[in-house]
Design an enzyme around this catalytic site. Structure first.
Site, PDB file in Angstrom:
ATOM      1  N   HIS A  17      15.858 -19.514  58.224  1.00  0.00           N
ATOM      2  CA  HIS A  17      15.095 -20.635  57.655  1.00  0.00           C
ATOM      3  C   HIS A  17      15.196 -21.861  58.570  1.00  0.00           C
ATOM      4  O   HIS A  17      14.199 -22.521  58.857  1.00  0.00           O
ATOM      5  CB  HIS A  17      15.659 -21.056  56.292  1.00  0.00           C
ATOM      6  CG  HIS A  17      15.518 -20.051  55.185  1.00  0.00           C
ATOM      7  ND1 HIS A  17      16.585 -19.631  54.419  1.00  0.00           N
ATOM      8  CD2 HIS A  17      14.437 -19.398  54.688  1.00  0.00           C
ATOM      9  CE1 HIS A  17      16.169 -18.773  53.496  1.00  0.00           C
ATOM     10  NE2 HIS A  17      14.868 -18.605  53.646  1.00  0.00           N
ATOM     11  N   LYS A  41      13.822 -15.385  38.605  1.00  0.00           N
ATOM     12  CA  LYS A  41      15.025 -15.049  39.378  1.00  0.00           C
ATOM     13  C   LYS A  41      16.214 -15.851  38.881  1.00  0.00           C
ATOM     14  O   LYS A  41      16.062 -17.004  38.475  1.00  0.00           O
ATOM     15  CB  LYS A  41      14.797 -15.378  40.857  1.00  0.00           C
ATOM     16  CG  LYS A  41      13.965 -14.367  41.594  1.00  0.00           C
ATOM     17  CD  LYS A  41      14.060 -14.642  43.092  1.00  0.00           C
ATOM     18  CE  LYS A  41      13.024 -13.875  43.883  1.00  0.00           C
ATOM     19  NZ  LYS A  41      12.856 -14.417  45.226  1.00  0.00           N
ATOM     20  N   ARG A  90       8.852 -12.223  58.957  1.00  0.00           N
ATOM     21  CA  ARG A  90       9.875 -11.328  59.499  1.00  0.00           C
ATOM     22  C   ARG A  90       9.286  -9.961  59.785  1.00  0.00           C
ATOM     23  O   ARG A  90       8.123  -9.706  59.470  1.00  0.00           O
ATOM     24  CB  ARG A  90      11.031 -11.206  58.500  1.00  0.00           C
ATOM     25  CG  ARG A  90      11.871 -12.449  58.433  1.00  0.00           C
ATOM     26  CD  ARG A  90      12.728 -12.476  57.209  1.00  0.00           C
ATOM     27  NE  ARG A  90      11.920 -12.642  56.011  1.00  0.00           N
ATOM     28  CZ  ARG A  90      12.391 -12.910  54.805  1.00  0.00           C
ATOM     29  NH1 ARG A  90      13.673 -13.045  54.641  1.00  0.00           N
ATOM     30  NH2 ARG A  90      11.596 -13.061  53.778  1.00  0.00           N
TER      31      ARG A  90
HETATM   32  P1  ADP Z   1      14.392 -14.937  51.330  1.00  0.00           P
HETATM   33  O1  ADP Z   1      15.094 -15.132  50.003  1.00  0.00           O
HETATM   34  O2  ADP Z   1      13.695 -13.594  51.437  1.00  0.00           O
HETATM   35  O3  ADP Z   1      15.224 -15.233  52.519  1.00  0.00           O
HETATM   36  P2  ADP Z   1      12.791 -17.386  50.919  1.00  0.00           P
HETATM   37  O4  ADP Z   1      11.901 -17.431  49.735  1.00  0.00           O
HETATM   38  O5  ADP Z   1      13.960 -18.287  50.859  1.00  0.00           O
HETATM   39  O6  ADP Z   1      13.150 -15.891  51.291  1.00  0.00           O
HETATM   40  O7  ADP Z   1      11.935 -17.675  52.249  1.00  0.00           O
HETATM   41  C1  ADP Z   1      11.152 -18.807  52.440  1.00  0.00           C
HETATM   42  C2  ADP Z   1      10.281 -18.617  53.654  1.00  0.00           C
HETATM   43  O8  ADP Z   1      11.088 -18.425  54.811  1.00  0.00           O
HETATM   44  C3  ADP Z   1       9.329 -17.435  53.642  1.00  0.00           C
HETATM   45  O9  ADP Z   1       8.143 -17.823  54.326  1.00  0.00           O
HETATM   46  C4  ADP Z   1      10.080 -16.377  54.418  1.00  0.00           C
HETATM   47  O10 ADP Z   1       9.190 -15.436  54.980  1.00  0.00           O
HETATM   48  C5  ADP Z   1      10.737 -17.227  55.472  1.00  0.00           C
HETATM   49  N1  ADP Z   1      11.954 -16.650  56.020  1.00  0.00           N
HETATM   50  C6  ADP Z   1      13.043 -16.225  55.351  1.00  0.00           C
HETATM   51  N2  ADP Z   1      13.974 -15.738  56.179  1.00  0.00           N
HETATM   52  C7  ADP Z   1      13.462 -15.862  57.439  1.00  0.00           C
HETATM   53  C8  ADP Z   1      13.921 -15.511  58.748  1.00  0.00           C
HETATM   54  N3  ADP Z   1      15.080 -14.892  58.924  1.00  0.00           N
HETATM   55  N4  ADP Z   1      13.125 -15.812  59.797  1.00  0.00           N
HETATM   56  C9  ADP Z   1      11.919 -16.371  59.602  1.00  0.00           C
HETATM   57  N5  ADP Z   1      11.411 -16.701  58.412  1.00  0.00           N
HETATM   58  C10 ADP Z   1      12.169 -16.457  57.334  1.00  0.00           C
END
Ligand code: ADP
Length: 162
Positions: A17, A41, A90
């Protein structure tokens, strides 16, 4: 002023993130990272805890603001004059879902663009749920979580197990 919003659960914020935040912040005058509340959730951290963690790990980025919201993202974008939604893509898992969301958001607000940034290769398979799983098995988390939040994350995992 060009404002973008980066929505997610951030439960907790990972280095994947943070990498997206740092890259997106360079492209806009202001980036709002918005904790979206999903009532289906049961999160590990509360809305306020997640906001606080995001504030700490983005303290070095002067044009990043943290917020949270529990209604439609397209509505949030309109209320906050955001022209763009930022999404991280991803390997494999994200495309179909994100494509559908982008269509819906554009229908709800035709002026709103979705901008997809591909994950950095070392974070391509990283998700908050993977980090939780790794923590249960006692793995080192330095490569996956910002160091500012590792201790509180481990404490929360241990309390949950107890
Ligand atoms: P998660 O719980 O699957 O990590 P989130 O809802 O917190 O997902 O993710 C928020 C956003 O960040 C989404 O657009 C997700 O695709 C993106 N994201 C999550 N992890 C990564 C990563 N490792 N690299 C790039 N983008 C990411």
């Amino acid at each position: 002023m060009r404002i973008a919003v980066y929505p997610g659960s951030f439960d907790p914020v990972t280095k994947g993130h943070l990498n997206i935040i740092e890259r997106a912040a360079k492209l806009f005058d202001k980036l709002i990272v918005c904790v979206m509340i999903n009532h289906e959730k049961k999160p590990l951290f509360t809305r306020l805890e997640r906001e606080d963690q995001l504030r700490r790990v983005t303290a070095h980025l002067s044009n990043v603001e943290i917020d949270s919201y529990d209604d439609l993202l397209a509505k949030y974008a309109q209320e906050h004059q955001c022209c763009t939604i930022i999404k991280g893509l991803r390997a494999g898992s994200d495309f179909e879902k994100e494509f559908q969301m982008a269509m819906i958001n554009r229908k709800l607000n035709p002026n709103l663009e979705s901008l997809f940034l591909t994950a950095e290769h070392q974070f391509m398979y990283l998700s908050s749920s993977t980090v939780k799983e790794l923590a249960y098995y006692g793995a080192e988390l330095e490569d996956f979580l910002p160091r500012e939040i590792i201790d509180e994350f481990m404490n929360r995992i241990r309390n949950k197990e107890a």
